[in-house]
Design a protein around this motif. Sequence first.
Motif, PDB file in Angstrom:
ATOM      1  N   GLY A 297       0.811  -1.209   0.000  1.00  0.00           N
ATOM      2  CA  GLY A 297       0.000   0.000   0.000  1.00  0.00           C
ATOM      3  C   GLY A 297       0.845   1.261   0.000  1.00  0.00           C
ATOM      4  N   ASP A 298       0.177   2.389   0.145  1.00  0.00           N
ATOM      5  CA  ASP A 298       0.885   3.670   0.198  1.00  0.00           C
ATOM      6  C   ASP A 298       1.695   3.745   1.495  1.00  0.00           C
ATOM      7  N   PRO A 299       2.974   4.098   1.423  1.00  0.00           N
ATOM      8  CA  PRO A 299       3.818   4.098   2.625  1.00  0.00           C
ATOM      9  C   PRO A 299       3.416   5.184   3.609  1.00  0.00           C
ATOM     10  N   LEU A 300       3.221   4.793   4.857  1.00  0.00           N
ATOM     11  CA  LEU A 300       2.842   5.725   5.925  1.00  0.00           C
ATOM     12  C   LEU A 300       3.701   5.450   7.143  1.00  0.00           C
ATOM     13  N   LEU A 301       4.475   6.452   7.565  1.00  0.00           N
ATOM     14  CA  LEU A 301       5.313   6.335   8.757  1.00  0.00           C
ATOM     15  C   LEU A 301       4.635   7.042   9.913  1.00  0.00           C
ATOM     16  N   LEU A 302       4.459   6.329  11.035  1.00  0.00           N
ATOM     17  CA  LEU A 302       3.847   6.884  12.231  1.00  0.00           C
ATOM     18  C   LEU A 302       4.931   7.376  13.189  1.00  0.00           C
TER      19      LEU A 302
ATOM     20  N   VAL B 124       1.736   0.516   6.747  1.00  0.00           N
ATOM     21  CA  VAL B 124       2.027   1.284   7.954  1.00  0.00           C
ATOM     22  C   VAL B 124       3.267   0.753   8.661  1.00  0.00           C
ATOM     23  N   VAL B 125       4.173   1.662   8.980  1.00  0.00           N
ATOM     24  CA  VAL B 125       5.360   1.361   9.780  1.00  0.00           C
ATOM     25  C   VAL B 125       5.433   2.375  10.916  1.00  0.00           C
ATOM     26  N   ALA B 126       5.760   1.896  12.109  1.00  0.00           N
ATOM     27  CA  ALA B 126       5.954   2.769  13.264  1.00  0.00           C
ATOM     28  C   ALA B 126       7.329   2.495  13.861  1.00  0.00           C
ATOM     29  N   TYR B 127       7.880   3.483  14.551  1.00  0.00           N
ATOM     30  CA  TYR B 127       9.205   3.307  15.145  1.00  0.00           C
ATOM     31  C   TYR B 127       9.267   3.972  16.507  1.00  0.00           C
ATOM     32  N   ASP B 128      10.286   3.608  17.266  1.00  0.00           N
ATOM     33  CA  ASP B 128      10.557   4.230  18.560  1.00  0.00           C
ATOM     34  C   ASP B 128      11.634   5.288  18.381  1.00  0.00           C
TER      35      ASP B 128
ATOM     36  N   ASP C 161      16.577  12.846  11.575  1.00  0.00           N
ATOM     37  CA  ASP C 161      17.353  11.910  10.762  1.00  0.00           C
ATOM     38  C   ASP C 161      17.142  10.456  11.182  1.00  0.00           C
ATOM     39  N   ASP C 162      16.755  10.233  12.456  1.00  0.00           N
ATOM     40  CA  ASP C 162      16.420   8.871  12.884  1.00  0.00           C
ATOM     41  C   ASP C 162      15.267   8.323  12.047  1.00  0.00           C
ATOM     42  N   ALA C 163      14.285   9.170  11.775  1.00  0.00           N
ATOM     43  CA  ALA C 163      13.134   8.734  10.972  1.00  0.00           C
ATOM     44  C   ALA C 163      13.561   8.381   9.552  1.00  0.00           C
ATOM     45  N   ILE C 164      14.494   9.129   9.015  1.00  0.00           N
ATOM     46  CA  ILE C 164      14.976   8.842   7.656  1.00  0.00           C
ATOM     47  C   ILE C 164      15.732   7.514   7.640  1.00  0.00           C
TER      48      ILE C 164
ATOM     49  N   ALA D 100       7.640   8.791   1.889  1.00  0.00           N
ATOM     50  CA  ALA D 100       6.478   8.262   2.600  1.00  0.00           C
ATOM     51  C   ALA D 100       5.591   9.411   3.050  1.00  0.00           C
ATOM     52  N   HIS D 101       4.335   9.072   3.337  1.00  0.00           N
ATOM     53  CA  HIS D 101       3.451   9.985   4.043  1.00  0.00           C
ATOM     54  C   HIS D 101       3.806   9.911   5.526  1.00  0.00           C
ATOM     55  N   LEU D 102       3.695  11.037   6.229  1.00  0.00           N
ATOM     56  CA  LEU D 102       3.997  11.088   7.660  1.00  0.00           C
ATOM     57  C   LEU D 102       2.742  11.411   8.453  1.00  0.00           C
ATOM     58  N   PHE D 103       2.552  10.705   9.567  1.00  0.00           N
ATOM     59  CA  PHE D 103       1.498  11.020  10.523  1.00  0.00           C
ATOM     60  C   PHE D 103       2.137  11.071  11.895  1.00  0.00           C
ATOM     61  N   GLY D 104       2.232  12.281  12.465  1.00  0.00           N
ATOM     62  CA  GLY D 104       2.843  12.448  13.773  1.00  0.00           C
ATOM     63  C   GLY D 104       1.850  12.990  14.774  1.00  0.00           C
ATOM     64  N   HIS D 105       1.896  12.451  15.983  1.00  0.00           N
ATOM     65  CA  HIS D 105       0.962  12.863  17.031  1.00  0.00           C
ATOM     66  C   HIS D 105       1.716  13.444  18.219  1.00  0.00           C
TER      67      HIS D 105
END
Length: 304
Positions: free
Chosen positions: A22-27, A53-57, A94-97, A108-113
């Motif tokens: 699907g469309d790449p989305l980073l949380l 969907v991919v999420a990271y710490d 840069d960690d996100a990259i 990617a699309h970004l969704f940050g909360h």
Amino acid sequence: MTRFTRHGDIEIAYQDLGGSGGDPLLLVMGLAASRFWWPDGLVAELVGRGFHVVAYDQRDAGESTHLPDQPGGRPIAALLRGQAPAYSGEDLADDAIAVLDAVGWPSAHLFGHSMGGLLAQRIAIRHPDRVRSLTSSSAVPSDARGLGVLRHLRLSTVARFARLRYPEGPDADLAFAELIGRTMAPRGRPFDSRDAATFRELAAKEAAHGVVSFRDPKAQSRQVGAKWHGGRLADITAPTLILHGDQDPLVRPTAARALAAAVPGARLATFPTLGHFLHPDIWPTYATRIHTHATRADLARSGT
């Protein structure tokens, strides 16, 4: 399954949450919170709308590298003090990259909360070619500095967070998650048994991986104290959507309005009963808004 990538000496934990192809989305989650604080129901709504969907710490959270302690007090003090930080806002961006590179996503699309929304803003500023669209939720503008941040916060809630103490006993993790939930609940709405069950579920996911968010104020202080030396919100070129709850007990709606005014062409949507936490009632609406926004961005990018 937890996977790891590296950014210099920092090991970053991330997880593929589904929707391959699907469309790449980073949380991007907020201050001190691990990726396990993304509710499964919200992720399912996003996957169901065609996102991969991919999420990271972030560093100093979850299963990613926690840096050595350094002198300092509570996070609010780290926001105001002038001492050298443990790392920079650029490092966090840069960690996100590094995660995008590990997954093999050119963009990617970004969704940050919450603070993740602020960080997503900075990723879009620093790496415009890697961001297809930006959705920032319940976040302060990344241009705000020091006392400028405080005017967007409800200081009574900041004080409540500062007074929270980690409980004792076999169910301490679950009880502490519930305390966090009560603090983030919408202003004027009772915190009910359904809310408590949601936060206990999040805590149980963390406990299964041996991590607990919000327990370490020094780690929070290092994240908050990361100074940003990069560009401004006016430099953002990615299509931007701003989401915010009118009853957010932590971040005032003024933050969303200031962010919308600062980012060229940004769209703003507010929700009358939403607090700071992504409540189950809002999951379908949020997923639809993010999907519509991402689709528009992809169409504009392709020239169709």
